[in-house]
Design a protein around this motif. Structure first.
Motif, short mmCIF file in Angstrom:
data_model
loop_
_atom_site.label_atom_id
_atom_site.label_comp_id
_atom_site.label_asym_id
_atom_site.label_seq_id
_atom_site.Cartn_x
_atom_site.Cartn_y
_atom_site.Cartn_z
N HIS A 168 0.78 -1.15 0.04
CA HIS A 168 -0.04 -0.05 -0.11
C HIS A 168 0.93 1.12 -0.02
N GLU A 194 4.15 5.52 8.71
CA GLU A 194 3.86 4.32 9.71
C GLU A 194 5.06 3.98 10.21
N HIS A 239 4.70 0.37 0.30
CA HIS A 239 5.63 -0.30 0.90
C HIS A 239 4.61 -1.87 0.97
#
Ligand SMILES: [Fe+2]
Length: 389
Positions: free
Chosen positions: A304, A311, A340
């Protein structure tokens, strides 16, 4: 904020005389301190002291805590192995900032010594995640037991000493929040109770159970941090002189192993793992859980491009199914705007798996995070290219 709690001696009505004989200076009362949040608008607690909490003898500057963000780092994925970050300082002074923005500072801490002086964070709520170690948090609210995998939530302005038992070296992840730390509102019903189906509930939150009434007329040093400024206060008596308190503001623990994971037939997105939130970021718990049960389920997360979110994963325990090369104490930062996903081979390897034993703490921020000099010293430079076969 957790729910209403009371401990020790309090009078039947707030802001009324709480009588004691003879009392400090024969005044015949305990002294009220109201601890509020967001001015007087949100949660508060009321504590009763043996002596007025305002008896300060000395105030002196005590330096600065600088967070040194590396400038000009390209937009890329980052992996830092912090499991062996050098031991230094104490549970407060030994903190090594790793990632930061205006809303949150994420540090690692492997203290070498017991906490030297009392500490109070005047402008940030703290979550101290205990990766290793057991002990207790001492505050005016009483004694709070601390064990491995506890999130220890300490509201701003709580003066504390964090003590660890000898035997296991403490290993901490520290999250400082500019905003108030709370629970996702969707977990609570309109009556303020955790909904049936929320991944944890009131019984999983642990507040101080024993009062800690310290009656000592002696100079007591308190290190106060507001932003990056440190100030040393010397009070005329020990500040843990509280005989009772009640309210919604107090330190508490939630153990990551008490998180009840929500799983499905196919992959569930990270919000089902949300545990806390504050302005500008959320904290999620990736707990051991059953994997997806659809016969064709892909059991690791899809690739995504996270939009408007950085994140961070901190790897605590177990084998992380979608990642290669990470170890206990690793951080990964997958910043906004670039994709990633699972490492090559992990989709196939996970096909037969029925559960995962991974435990990780995720911090997702809405503003970009800076990477500190200390984090880059532990950088794995090959990580951005680790998705190549
Ligand atoms: Fe992700």
């Amino acid at each position: 904020m957790p729910y209403y709690r009371r401990l020790g001696l309090i009078p039947p009505k707030r802001h009324t005389l709480h009588r004691v004989s003879p009392g400090y200076k024969n005044e015949g009362i305990y002294y009220e301190e109201v601890v509020t949040t967001q001015g007087f608008s949100r949660a508060y607690s009321i504590a009763y002291h043996l002596k007025p909490p305002t008896r300060v003898k000395h105030v002196e500057p005590a330096g600065r805590v600088k967070v040194e963000v590396v400038p000009d780092l390209p937009l890329r994925h980052v992996h830092t192995k912090t499991g062996k970050v050098p031991t230094k300082g104490d549970p407060v002074t030994g903190r090594v900032p790793m990632l930061a923005n205006a809303d949150v500072v994420i540090s690692r801490c492997r203290p070498a010594e017991p906490q030297a002086e009392l500490f109070r964070n005047a402008t940030a709520d703290e979550i101290v995640f205990v990766h290793k170690g057991s002990g207790r948090l001492l505050t005016m609210f009483g004694v709070l037991s601390v064990r491995p995998f506890d999130y220890v939530v300490i509201p701003r302005t709580t003066t504390y000493r964090l003590e660890f038992d000898k035997g296991v070296e403490a290993d901490l992840l520290v999250i400082e929040a500019t905003g108030n730390i709370g629970f996702p509102p969707r977990y609570l019903n309109p009556d303020g109770q955790f909904r049936l189906g929320a991944p944890f509930a009131e019984r999983d939150l642990h507040g101080p159970r024993e009062p800690l009434i310290t009656d000592r007329e002696e100079d007591t040093s308190v290190l106060i941090k507001d932003g990056d400024r440190l100030t040393r206060y010397v009070t005329a008596h020990h500040p843990f002189d509280v005989v009772g308190w009640d309210g919604f503001v107090y330190p508490f623990t939630f153990n990551a192993d008490d998180f009840e994971p929500i799983t499905g037939t196919i992959h569930q997105p990270p919000p089902v793992q949300q545990t806390f939130e504050a302005a500008g970021f959320v904290v999620c718990t990736f707990a051991p859980r059953l994997l997806d049960t659809h016969p064709d389920a892909i059991k690791v997360p899809y690739a995504h491009s996270n939009v408007e979110s950085d994140e961070v994963l901190y790897y605590v325990r177990g084998r992380f199914g979608s990642r290669r090369g990470v170890e206990e104490g690793s951080f990964t930062l997958h910043p906004r705007g670039i994709p990633h996903g699972p490492h090559p081979g992990t989709i196939v390897v996970s096909r037969e798996a029925t559960r995962t034993d991974e435990l990780a703490v995720m911090v997702d921020t809405f503003r970009p995070l800076g990477v500190t000099r200390q984090a880059m010293e532990l950088d794995d430079p090959s990580y951005p290219k680790s998705w190549l076969d």
